[in-house]
Design a protein around this motif. Structure first.
Motif, mmCIF file in Angstrom:
data_model
loop_
_atom_site.group_PDB
_atom_site.id
_atom_site.type_symbol
_atom_site.label_atom_id
_atom_site.label_comp_id
_atom_site.label_asym_id
_atom_site.label_seq_id
_atom_site.Cartn_x
_atom_site.Cartn_y
_atom_site.Cartn_z
ATOM 1 N N LEU A 18 0.794 -1.212 0.000
ATOM 2 C CA LEU A 18 0.000 0.000 0.000
ATOM 3 C C LEU A 18 0.834 1.274 0.000
ATOM 4 C CD1 LEU A 18 -2.771 -1.024 2.569
ATOM 5 C CD2 LEU A 18 -2.937 -0.953 0.076
ATOM 6 N N THR A 19 2.060 1.219 0.427
ATOM 7 C CA THR A 19 2.894 2.415 0.455
ATOM 8 C C THR A 19 3.424 2.695 -0.940
ATOM 9 O OG1 THR A 19 4.850 1.154 1.067
ATOM 10 C CG2 THR A 19 3.583 2.143 2.863
ATOM 11 N N GLN A 20 3.375 3.955 -1.316
ATOM 12 C CA GLN A 20 3.865 4.374 -2.624
ATOM 13 C C GLN A 20 5.365 4.620 -2.545
ATOM 14 O OE1 GLN A 20 2.216 4.761 -5.533
ATOM 15 N NE2 GLN A 20 0.399 3.905 -4.586
ATOM 16 N N PRO A 21 6.123 4.070 -3.475
ATOM 17 C CA PRO A 21 7.554 4.349 -3.463
ATOM 18 C C PRO A 21 7.802 5.800 -3.875
ATOM 19 C CG PRO A 21 6.957 3.078 -5.399
ATOM 20 C CD PRO A 21 5.727 3.187 -4.541
ATOM 21 N N ASN A 22 8.856 6.383 -3.332
ATOM 22 C CA ASN A 22 9.244 7.734 -3.716
ATOM 23 C C ASN A 22 9.715 7.724 -5.159
ATOM 24 O OD1 ASN A 22 8.702 8.785 -1.214
ATOM 25 N ND2 ASN A 22 10.789 8.484 -0.467
ATOM 26 N N PRO A 23 9.418 8.813 -5.933
ATOM 27 C CA PRO A 23 9.908 8.841 -7.300
ATOM 28 C C PRO A 23 11.439 8.843 -7.307
ATOM 29 C CG PRO A 23 8.661 10.850 -6.759
ATOM 30 C CD PRO A 23 8.664 9.975 -5.557
ATOM 31 N N ALA A 24 11.996 8.238 -8.333
ATOM 32 C CA ALA A 24 13.455 8.201 -8.449
ATOM 33 C C ALA A 24 13.968 9.631 -8.580
ATOM 34 C CB ALA A 24 13.850 7.382 -9.672
ATOM 35 N N PRO A 25 15.150 9.924 -8.007
ATOM 36 C CA PRO A 25 15.687 11.284 -8.080
ATOM 37 C C PRO A 25 15.817 11.792 -9.510
ATOM 38 C CG PRO A 25 16.967 9.958 -6.548
ATOM 39 C CD PRO A 25 15.987 9.045 -7.224
ATOM 40 N N ASP A 27 13.963 10.975 -12.018
ATOM 41 C CA ASP A 27 12.622 11.247 -12.496
ATOM 42 C C ASP A 27 12.178 12.629 -12.015
ATOM 43 O OD1 ASP A 27 10.369 10.451 -13.962
ATOM 44 O OD2 ASP A 27 9.326 9.849 -12.131
ATOM 45 N N GLN A 28 12.517 13.000 -10.792
ATOM 46 C CA GLN A 28 12.225 14.333 -10.270
ATOM 47 C C GLN A 28 12.968 15.387 -11.074
ATOM 48 O OE1 GLN A 28 9.292 14.174 -8.432
ATOM 49 N NE2 GLN A 28 10.220 15.992 -7.605
ATOM 50 N N ARG A 29 14.212 15.120 -11.373
ATOM 51 C CA ARG A 29 15.007 16.077 -12.158
ATOM 52 C C ARG A 29 14.424 16.238 -13.558
ATOM 53 N NH1 ARG A 29 21.171 15.425 -12.025
ATOM 54 N NH2 ARG A 29 20.977 17.540 -12.777
ATOM 55 N N TYR A 30 13.906 15.163 -14.128
ATOM 56 C CA TYR A 30 13.269 15.221 -15.441
ATOM 57 C C TYR A 30 12.016 16.098 -15.375
ATOM 58 C CZ TYR A 30 10.641 13.606 -19.545
ATOM 59 O OH TYR A 30 9.908 13.545 -20.711
ATOM 60 N N LEU A 34 11.308 19.519 -17.454
ATOM 61 C CA LEU A 34 10.109 19.771 -18.260
ATOM 62 C C LEU A 34 9.459 21.090 -17.861
ATOM 63 C CD1 LEU A 34 8.463 16.219 -18.436
ATOM 64 C CD2 LEU A 34 9.750 17.406 -20.237
ATOM 65 N N ASN A 35 9.347 21.351 -16.562
ATOM 66 C CA ASN A 35 8.736 22.596 -16.106
ATOM 67 C C ASN A 35 9.535 23.809 -16.583
ATOM 68 O OD1 ASN A 35 6.832 24.194 -14.393
ATOM 69 N ND2 ASN A 35 8.756 24.694 -13.369
ATOM 70 N N LEU A 135 16.863 10.150 -19.590
ATOM 71 C CA LEU A 135 15.968 11.305 -19.480
ATOM 72 C C LEU A 135 16.763 12.600 -19.427
ATOM 73 C CD1 LEU A 135 13.567 9.951 -16.708
ATOM 74 C CD2 LEU A 135 13.108 10.079 -19.166
ATOM 75 N N PRO A 136 16.321 13.645 -20.121
ATOM 76 C CA PRO A 136 16.996 14.940 -20.014
ATOM 77 C C PRO A 136 16.753 15.545 -18.635
ATOM 78 C CG PRO A 136 15.045 15.121 -21.399
ATOM 79 C CD PRO A 136 15.188 13.680 -21.044
ATOM 80 N N VAL A 137 17.830 16.038 -18.017
ATOM 81 C CA VAL A 137 17.698 16.606 -16.672
ATOM 82 C C VAL A 137 18.291 18.016 -16.561
ATOM 83 C CG1 VAL A 137 17.580 14.364 -15.502
ATOM 84 C CG2 VAL A 137 19.811 15.446 -15.882
ATOM 85 N N HIS A 138 18.999 18.466 -17.607
ATOM 86 C CA HIS A 138 19.617 19.794 -17.560
ATOM 87 C C HIS A 138 19.825 20.301 -18.976
ATOM 88 C CE1 HIS A 138 22.290 23.058 -16.384
ATOM 89 N NE2 HIS A 138 23.153 22.614 -17.275
ATOM 90 N N LEU A 139 19.385 21.535 -19.237
ATOM 91 C CA LEU A 139 19.670 22.187 -20.515
ATOM 92 C C LEU A 139 20.904 23.039 -20.305
ATOM 93 C CD1 LEU A 139 18.899 22.925 -23.450
ATOM 94 C CD2 LEU A 139 17.524 24.778 -22.488
ATOM 95 N N ASP A 140 21.976 22.687 -21.004
ATOM 96 C CA ASP A 140 23.229 23.411 -20.829
ATOM 97 C C ASP A 140 23.296 24.649 -21.706
ATOM 98 O OD1 ASP A 140 25.923 23.461 -19.582
ATOM 99 O OD2 ASP A 140 26.571 23.332 -21.669
ATOM 100 N N ARG A 141 22.934 24.495 -22.976
ATOM 101 C CA ARG A 141 22.990 25.622 -23.900
ATOM 102 C C ARG A 141 22.260 25.273 -25.186
ATOM 103 N NH1 ARG A 141 29.345 25.491 -24.906
ATOM 104 N NH2 ARG A 141 29.181 24.974 -22.742
#
Length: 146
Positions: A18-25, A27-30, A34-35, A135-141
């Motif tokens: 029943l416990t939800q696993p925390n999102p992978a780090p 995945d959070q960065r992705y 996106l935001n 997954l993309p996690v950082h836009l450098d340039r």
């Protein structure tokens, strides 16, 4: 003894299901990527677009100096992390093989406190990103390529 462990084991197993696993780090960065940088269907590419979108994305407290929005599909952007649409760039980054439509928002004016004023520059540019687990996690340039 075995009879007493049965209900306890059942409760433990149900509780862990029943416990939800925390999102992978990554995945959070992705999601943060996106935001900050993903907008598939922009409402224009002008100064007003930047001011509205930056505020809507909560990137204006304080006013962010510069931010780039990529106007492409998630699938095409993710493909930069693979050989489909990307190749290694430097030690830690990937560069797109094809350009993306982007809008670059640059803060102008005095204070870095809201209301923030932005100038927009729209165009077609190659993107350089950092990827984790595909997954993309950082836009450098971004840049034009001759």
């Amino acid at each position: 003894m075995m009879m007493g462990l049965g209900p306890l084991l059942l409760i433990f197993m149900l509780g862990s299901c029943l416990t939800q696993p925390n999102p992978a780090p990554d995945d959070q960065r992705y999601k943060i990527f996106l935001n900050q940088h993903y907008d598939p269907t922009p409402d224009g590419h002008d100064d007003r677009y930047c001011e509205v979108t930056m505020k809507r994305r909560d990137l204006t407290s304080p006013c962010k100096d510069i931010n780039t929005f990529i106007h492409g599909t998630k699938k095409k952007i993710k493909a930069v992390c693979e050989d489909k649409n990307g190749k290694p760039y430097g030690e830690h980054f990937r560069i797109s093989k094809s350009p993306f439509q982007v809008t670059i928002c640059r803060h102008h004016g005095g204070s870095n406190q809201p209301p923030c004023k932005y100038r927009a520059t729209a165009g077609s540019r190659y993107i350089v990103i950092a990827c984790e687990h595909g997954l993309p996690v950082h836009l450098d340039r971004t840049f034009y390529r001759p």
